[in-house]
Design a protein around this motif. Sequence first.
Motif, PDB file in Angstrom:
ATOM      1  N   LYS A 212       0.829  -1.203   0.000  1.00 21.41           N
ATOM      2  CA  LYS A 212       0.000   0.000   0.000  1.00 21.41           C
ATOM      3  C   LYS A 212       0.863   1.252   0.000  1.00 21.41           C
ATOM      4  N   TYR A 213       1.887   1.267   0.821  1.00 19.58           N
ATOM      5  CA  TYR A 213       2.850   2.369   0.855  1.00 19.58           C
ATOM      6  C   TYR A 213       4.240   1.816   0.554  1.00 19.58           C
ATOM      7  N   LEU A 214       4.917   2.489  -0.332  1.00 17.71           N
ATOM      8  CA  LEU A 214       6.272   2.101  -0.719  1.00 17.71           C
ATOM      9  C   LEU A 214       7.197   3.289  -0.467  1.00 17.71           C
ATOM     10  N   ASN A 215       8.243   3.066   0.298  1.00 19.52           N
ATOM     11  CA  ASN A 215       9.167   4.144   0.636  1.00 19.52           C
ATOM     12  C   ASN A 215      10.515   3.958  -0.040  1.00 19.52           C
ATOM     13  N   THR A 216      11.273   5.012  -0.057  1.00 23.56           N
ATOM     14  CA  THR A 216      12.657   4.944  -0.507  1.00 23.56           C
ATOM     15  C   THR A 216      13.410   3.951   0.371  1.00 23.56           C
ATOM     16  N   PRO A 217      14.256   3.093  -0.217  1.00 21.47           N
ATOM     17  CA  PRO A 217      15.061   2.186   0.618  1.00 21.47           C
ATOM     18  C   PRO A 217      16.154   2.969   1.350  1.00 21.47           C
ATOM     19  N   GLU A 218      16.840   2.315   2.251  1.00 21.45           N
ATOM     20  CA  GLU A 218      17.936   2.959   2.966  1.00 21.45           C
ATOM     21  C   GLU A 218      19.021   3.390   1.975  1.00 21.45           C
ATOM     22  N   THR A 219      19.460   4.625   2.091  1.00 24.70           N
ATOM     23  CA  THR A 219      20.517   5.166   1.236  1.00 24.70           C
ATOM     24  C   THR A 219      21.507   5.930   2.127  1.00 24.70           C
ATOM     25  N   PRO A 220      22.602   6.400   1.570  1.00 24.66           N
ATOM     26  CA  PRO A 220      23.540   7.185   2.387  1.00 24.66           C
ATOM     27  C   PRO A 220      22.923   8.437   3.018  1.00 24.66           C
ATOM     28  N   ILE A 221      21.819   8.948   2.439  1.00 27.25           N
ATOM     29  CA  ILE A 221      21.219  10.157   3.015  1.00 27.25           C
ATOM     30  C   ILE A 221      19.831   9.910   3.596  1.00 27.25           C
ATOM     31  N   TYR A 222      19.295   8.702   3.450  1.00 26.41           N
ATOM     32  CA  TYR A 222      17.956   8.398   3.961  1.00 26.41           C
ATOM     33  C   TYR A 222      18.020   7.237   4.936  1.00 26.41           C
ATOM     34  N   ARG A 223      17.802   7.543   6.211  1.00 27.73           N
ATOM     35  CA  ARG A 223      17.731   6.528   7.265  1.00 27.73           C
ATOM     36  C   ARG A 223      16.365   6.655   7.917  1.00 27.73           C
ATOM     37  N   LYS A 224      15.475   5.725   7.608  1.00 18.85           N
ATOM     38  CA  LYS A 224      14.082   5.881   8.019  1.00 18.85           C
ATOM     39  C   LYS A 224      13.918   5.955   9.536  1.00 18.85           C
ATOM     40  N   ALA A 225      14.827   5.338  10.291  1.00 15.13           N
ATOM     41  CA  ALA A 225      14.724   5.372  11.752  1.00 15.13           C
ATOM     42  C   ALA A 225      15.043   6.750  12.314  1.00 15.13           C
ATOM     43  N   GLN A 226      15.591   7.649  11.479  1.00 15.72           N
ATOM     44  CA  GLN A 226      15.966   8.975  11.942  1.00 15.72           C
ATOM     45  C   GLN A 226      15.156  10.081  11.268  1.00 15.72           C
ATOM     46  N   VAL A 227      14.201   9.701  10.428  1.00 19.64           N
ATOM     47  CA  VAL A 227      13.465  10.678   9.619  1.00 19.64           C
ATOM     48  C   VAL A 227      12.032  10.804  10.122  1.00 19.64           C
ATOM     49  N   LEU A 228      11.537  12.025  10.178  1.00 18.93           N
ATOM     50  CA  LEU A 228      10.146  12.289  10.536  1.00 18.93           C
ATOM     51  C   LEU A 228       9.524  13.164   9.449  1.00 18.93           C
ATOM     52  N   TYR A 229       8.478  12.649   8.836  1.00 21.83           N
ATOM     53  CA  TYR A 229       7.810  13.398   7.780  1.00 21.83           C
ATOM     54  C   TYR A 229       7.144  14.649   8.362  1.00 21.83           C
ATOM     55  N   GLY A 230       7.364  15.776   7.696  1.00 21.45           N
ATOM     56  CA  GLY A 230       6.757  17.033   8.115  1.00 21.45           C
ATOM     57  C   GLY A 230       7.595  17.835   9.086  1.00 21.45           C
ATOM     58  N   LEU A 231       8.740  17.296   9.533  1.00 19.83           N
ATOM     59  CA  LEU A 231       9.538  18.012  10.531  1.00 19.83           C
ATOM     60  C   LEU A 231      10.089  19.314   9.976  1.00 19.83           C
ATOM     61  N   ASP A 232      10.385  19.345   8.688  1.00 18.57           N
ATOM     62  CA  ASP A 232      10.902  20.580   8.094  1.00 18.57           C
ATOM     63  C   ASP A 232       9.873  21.704   8.185  1.00 18.57           C
ATOM     64  N   LEU A 233       8.591  21.361   8.086  1.00 22.19           N
ATOM     65  CA  LEU A 233       7.528  22.359   8.182  1.00 22.19           C
ATOM     66  C   LEU A 233       7.153  22.657   9.628  1.00 22.19           C
ATOM     67  N   ALA A 234       7.331  21.681  10.495  1.00 20.91           N
ATOM     68  CA  ALA A 234       6.859  21.815  11.877  1.00 20.91           C
ATOM     69  C   ALA A 234       7.918  22.323  12.839  1.00 20.91           C
ATOM     70  N   LYS A 235       9.180  22.297  12.459  1.00 20.17           N
ATOM     71  CA  LYS A 235      10.263  22.515  13.431  1.00 20.17           C
ATOM     72  C   LYS A 235      10.177  23.882  14.109  1.00 20.17           C
ATOM     73  N   ARG A 236       9.797  24.926  13.371  1.00 26.28           N
ATOM     74  CA  ARG A 236       9.762  26.263  13.983  1.00 26.28           C
ATOM     75  C   ARG A 236       8.739  26.309  15.112  1.00 26.28           C
ATOM     76  N   ASP A 237       7.539  25.775  14.861  1.00 27.06           N
ATOM     77  CA  ASP A 237       6.503  25.808  15.889  1.00 27.06           C
ATOM     78  C   ASP A 237       6.786  24.811  17.009  1.00 27.06           C
ATOM     79  N   ILE A 238       7.425  23.699  16.697  1.00 25.17           N
ATOM     80  CA  ILE A 238       7.815  22.755  17.746  1.00 25.17           C
ATOM     81  C   ILE A 238       8.797  23.417  18.696  1.00 25.17           C
ATOM     82  N   SER A 239       9.770  24.117  18.130  1.00 22.86           N
ATOM     83  CA  SER A 239      10.763  24.805  18.964  1.00 22.86           C
ATOM     84  C   SER A 239      10.137  25.923  19.778  1.00 22.86           C
ATOM     85  N   ARG A 240       9.188  26.639  19.175  1.00 19.94           N
ATOM     86  CA  ARG A 240       8.564  27.772  19.867  1.00 19.94           C
ATOM     87  C   ARG A 240       7.593  27.314  20.942  1.00 19.94           C
ATOM     88  N   ASP A 241       6.761  26.307  20.625  1.00 21.98           N
ATOM     89  CA  ASP A 241       5.701  25.875  21.539  1.00 21.98           C
ATOM     90  C   ASP A 241       6.122  24.743  22.465  1.00 21.98           C
TER      91      ASP A 241
END
Length: 620
Positions: free
Chosen positions: A229-258
Amino acid sequence: MAGLIRQADVDEVKARTNIADIIGERVALKPAGVGSMKGLCPFHDERSPSFNVRPQVGFYHCFGCGESGDVYTFLRRMDHLSFSEAVERLAARIGYALHYEDGGAAPQNSGRARLYEANAAAAEYFRAQLATPDADAGRRFLGERGFDAGAAAHFGVGYAPRGWSGMLDALGARGFRREELLAAGLVSQGQRGVYDRFRGRLVWPIRDVTGQTIGFGARRLYDDDNGPKYLNTPETPIYRKAQVLYGLDLAKRDISRDHRVVVVEGYTDVMACHLAGVTTAVATCGTAFGADHITVLRRVMGDDSQAGEVVFTFDPDAAGQKAALRAFADAKRFNAQTYVATGPQGLDPCDLRLHRGDGAVRGLVESKSPMVEFVLDQRIAAYDLASVEGRIGALRSAAPVVADLRDPLIQPEYIRVLARRLGMDTEDVRREVERAGRREPEDRRRMSAAPAARPDDDGSAPVPRATVAQLPRTPDAALERDALMGFLQFGHRLDTALLARAVDQPFRTPALEAVRQVVAQTADVTRPGWSVEAIDQVREPYRSLASELLTMPFPASTVESAEASTADLARRLVRRGLQTEKTELLGAIQRVPADSEQGRRIRLRLRELDVERQRLDADD
């Protein structure tokens, strides 16, 4: 092939880059004194912030693990870049054209930088395809879930055509080799050759915390698609799924502020939350929420107190309950309070927004309950509380949860909560919780501590490092420490003659003397970056001490007062030197004839010392 980047360009790019902006994309930084900022170290796990940044000198240092360096060092350590790649990335960020030693143009990027470029090109391709007639199924999928074209554009959603080589051909025409696309996880290798990994799917770009696309998540659209149903990019030198959170680039400012983060379960849930006003929502990418995700979030939210909140949304089914229990096992790594929010009738945020509107999504988050209560309920639910045996079994199952609560104020309250839920005597529950705590393996109770030194890259034993905390507690050491701190941080603002006289005075503390010698050899303290370069010249094991002196908060409320204080410290060092010399001369004059030439020279020097001391006093 082009040569090395010109040193003048390396220096110029660093001078134009605010190190706090670069580090601030990964770490929530707070003011920590004059010209200093502080946050949780990105290089080791810690409960309270010991990572200091001085934007004015372009340097960072962690007082916990000893890591330190400039903006290039930070990028190389965080993103595993070469030095040239780090310079090129920052140059591209500020729009600066680099020059190379042989006069050639910039070389073709390779390695990790090329993978970032390939992913960015693929994201652009997928976004463009969403507007084509072939993507009608993808647009219909979005529309049925309440997302219009504006929402798709905001999150960069795209479409992968059903053909086997649409993206492969498009990126090949832009100069990307098949080997590069394979390394980026954008294409797959089969018996008949290379083909697009994502075909006939709606595609979400997955970005790192800095906003760079590092991979994709793709949702199946057609019934004849036999893939997951969902297919993701496999592990690569720049993509480690255990360290990635979708939407963090958009949410980080408000997460830091709030100081709040909402963890949901899917890409459309993140979209729904953000569009409903819950702009701190993130989701994992094809894996369970784990320890590495917590590490990333703690740094972004500045998790150094219990004032923050982490809210998990889980489906009420068995899979959701299992995910909640798994998350609870790691949740104690947060300083922030953790909660669980479950939608009415099992609706996830996307469905909740679609059927009940934006307000319902916001209400879901606000109606959260403490995670420990949720877990207790899950443990108890498996037992028949109408029987004695059921209550005892439930107590034994739930007691370790309460025993794991280390807050001395919170644990007694949850002992009473558990007693009420079970209908048992509070004292009986307390005794069982204490027994559960004693049964807990010792290695789980042992708090991890940051090492005073880290092993060398060759695996050899750690090298002990000198630190400020190890300095002797004497007036001389305190004067020399504060003076060096001021010289490294504010020396460029001092009178050059005064600074030169002060750093020429020998120090009585050996560790600080090692740092002073390097500062004294610096030709031009008015040049930007001089203090960082000086620290690089300090011999081991004193380099970490020098880094601490450069980054630790100077005891002053303003730059002007720090400058005045540093000047005063410089004069105190000079006075100390004058007094030391005077004491030595007064002893020497007792050992020579009064009318000798040597005696006359000593008396002349004593008068000169008195004049110098009077001049210093007049400058105060």
